[in-house]
Design a protein around this motif. Structure first.
Motif, mmCIF file in Angstrom:
data_model
loop_
_atom_site.group_PDB
_atom_site.id
_atom_site.type_symbol
_atom_site.label_atom_id
_atom_site.label_comp_id
_atom_site.label_asym_id
_atom_site.label_seq_id
_atom_site.Cartn_x
_atom_site.Cartn_y
_atom_site.Cartn_z
ATOM 1 N N LEU A 1 -4.232 -1.173 2.928
ATOM 2 C CA LEU A 1 -3.357 -1.470 4.056
ATOM 3 C C LEU A 1 -3.499 -2.920 4.502
ATOM 4 O O LEU A 1 -2.492 -3.607 4.730
ATOM 5 C CB LEU A 1 -3.673 -0.523 5.213
ATOM 6 N N TRP A 2 -4.745 -3.395 4.619
ATOM 7 C CA TRP A 2 -4.958 -4.784 5.022
ATOM 8 C C TRP A 2 -4.392 -5.745 3.979
ATOM 9 O O TRP A 2 -3.783 -6.763 4.328
ATOM 10 C CB TRP A 2 -6.445 -5.050 5.237
ATOM 11 N N ALA A 3 -4.580 -5.433 2.701
ATOM 12 C CA ALA A 3 -4.059 -6.296 1.642
ATOM 13 C C ALA A 3 -2.535 -6.354 1.687
ATOM 14 O O ALA A 3 -1.934 -7.419 1.513
ATOM 15 C CB ALA A 3 -4.533 -5.795 0.273
ATOM 16 N N THR A 4 -1.900 -5.210 1.931
ATOM 17 C CA THR A 4 -0.437 -5.167 2.022
ATOM 18 C C THR A 4 0.060 -6.035 3.169
ATOM 19 O O THR A 4 1.002 -6.825 3.011
ATOM 20 C CB THR A 4 0.044 -3.715 2.225
ATOM 21 N N VAL A 5 -0.570 -5.890 4.330
ATOM 22 C CA VAL A 5 -0.158 -6.674 5.498
ATOM 23 C C VAL A 5 -0.407 -8.162 5.261
ATOM 24 O O VAL A 5 0.439 -9.011 5.593
ATOM 25 C CB VAL A 5 -0.912 -6.185 6.753
ATOM 26 N N LEU A 6 -1.552 -8.508 4.681
ATOM 27 C CA LEU A 6 -1.882 -9.916 4.439
ATOM 28 C C LEU A 6 -0.945 -10.542 3.408
ATOM 29 O O LEU A 6 -0.505 -11.683 3.582
ATOM 30 C CB LEU A 6 -3.331 -10.044 3.985
#
Length: 211
Positions: free
Chosen positions: A64-69
């Motif tokens: 999730l963090w990678a997608t948002v970043l």
């Protein structure tokens, strides 16, 4: 007419909805739940874990963090390019941000007013390529982008990434050649443009239609 009818607040609401839609309902909702420290259902965790393996990410929260970043990086880069290209005027910051989010998420909204869309940029290859680039990256999706950045090799890519890249390339080439052949001499579309602008506009429309 998004640019003429809605106030700044209304446009901001549209931008937020475009962003949530681009992230995906499941990704956006799981991200919000993790931030708020709320429990995530077992079914949703299983689905996200399957996606995590495709993106070579070890945890659901990492995915999730990678997608948002990744999304934020491309949209910020696109907004900076939009803002800098016409001259970097302060008044251009909001339109640049709005169009970057709209293009990356392939939402189709613009602030140009009078329903002109981006027709005024038909002779501006840099602007068209910025939009096409954002739309292409957004269409590939965060998982594919993470796989490309993480492996740098066709052999190391997942089957999902190979399939997405192959089909995207075929559709892009077929669309480009089809539009160029069909509209090359049409005075209402590409016929009045020079060769370089014909090629750029055909490529631009192929990207937009593909995604």
């Amino acid at each position: 007419d998004t640019g003429a009818h809605w106030s700044f607040f209304g446009q901001a609401v549209i931008l937020g909805l475009m962003q949530l839609g681009g992230l995906g309902i499941m990704t956006a909702s799981m991200f919000i739940l993790i931030i708020l420290h709320r429990p995530v259902s077992f079914r949703d965790r299983v689905q996200l874990q399957e996606l995590s393996r495709l993106g070579n990410i070890r945890s659901v929260s990492g995915l999730l963090w990678a997608t948002v970043l990744f999304t934020g990086f491309f949209e910020l880069a696109g907004a900076a390019a939009f803002w800098y290209h016409p001259g970097g005027d302060v008044r251009g910051i909001w339109p640049a941000a709005f169009h970057a989010v709209s293009a990356f998420n392939n939402a189709g909204f613009d602030l140009t007013q009078n329903f002109a869309s981006f027709t005024s940029f038909s002779h501006d290859p840099i602007m068209l390529l910025i939009i096409a680039g954002l739309t292409s990256f957004g269409g590939l999706g965060a998982l594919v982008l993470m796989d490309i950045v993480g492996h740098h090799s066709w052999r190391a890519f997942s089957q999902n990434t190979k399939l997405v890249l192959t089909i995207s390339a075929v559709l892009l080439i077929v669309g480009f050649l089809g539009i160029l052949a069909a509209e090359f001499a049409n005075p209402k579309t590409l016929g009045s443009l020079g060769l370089a602008d014909k090629l750029t506009n055909a490529f631009f429309h192929s990207v937009i239609a593909r995604t």
